[in-house]
Design a protein around this motif. Sequence first.
Motif, PDB file in Angstrom:
ATOM      1  N   ASP A 245       2.892  -0.008 -11.002  1.00 21.83           N
ATOM      2  CA  ASP A 245       2.699  -0.006  -9.549  1.00 21.83           C
ATOM      3  C   ASP A 245       2.218  -1.368  -9.058  1.00 21.83           C
ATOM      4  O   ASP A 245       2.617  -1.829  -7.981  1.00 21.83           O
TER       5      ASP A 245
ATOM      6  N   LYS B 228       5.177  -3.599  -8.643  1.00 18.39           N
ATOM      7  CA  LYS B 228       5.929  -3.282  -7.417  1.00 18.39           C
ATOM      8  C   LYS B 228       5.224  -3.855  -6.183  1.00 18.39           C
ATOM      9  O   LYS B 228       5.870  -4.413  -5.287  1.00 18.39           O
TER      10      LYS B 228
ATOM     11  N   ARG C 278      10.572   3.464  -5.267  1.00 18.22           N
ATOM     12  CA  ARG C 278       9.927   2.775  -4.144  1.00 18.22           C
ATOM     13  C   ARG C 278      10.735   2.955  -2.860  1.00 18.22           C
ATOM     14  O   ARG C 278      11.943   3.152  -2.883  1.00 18.22           O
TER      15      ARG C 278
END
Length: 211
Positions: free
Chosen positions: A32, A35, A200
């Motif tokens: 995460d 991202k 996402r």
Amino acid sequence: MKEQSECNAAKAAFFDAQADAHWAVSSYTESDRIKIQEVFEGLPSLCNCTVLEPGCGAGRLTEILAEKVGPEGMVLAMDISQKMIQKARSRLGRRESVRLFCASLESCSFPVSMVDLVFCHQVFPHFDCKETALRIMSHCLKPNGFLVIFHLMGIGQINDHHRKAGTAVAQDIMPSTRAMKEMLKKFRFRVPKIEDRSDRYLIVAQKIQGL
């Protein structure tokens, strides 16, 4: 206004009850974090900038934003849940570059052109009136400022997760890509990037100057 206030109260109670949940307080996974960093790589430097973060929750992203703006910048972080704000205060300590307050975005009045970036992380479906939220965000953004709408899952999973919740967030659905483009255009945004993947959902929009 009464109906919206009741809805906000129900959602605030829901998120108060989630303030100790793993998803709210745990640190981001390495995946995460990658991202999130990729989102920042697509934006101008935030050093010394002012950032508005609606729906900050327990302050996980707020912490990263504070690092990005540095000691001379400012992060204005808000949430409708008082318990989430308390968690964020505990997480962030006494950082002078962060101001936390408990409120709904739709009820706020901000000075015009006061922020460089609005970062909506996993919150956009929860706005009671999405057009009102976009109008306020456009109003407070500087010309050429950016709006980011970002989730750590795709739109199908977002909407399915909320519909199945059976709670105050069951009707909190992310609009279609077409609907989002139309609303963003209405409120003076151009949209250089929309990305909907299984892992996402990302919109990067820029406020148009001089309209």
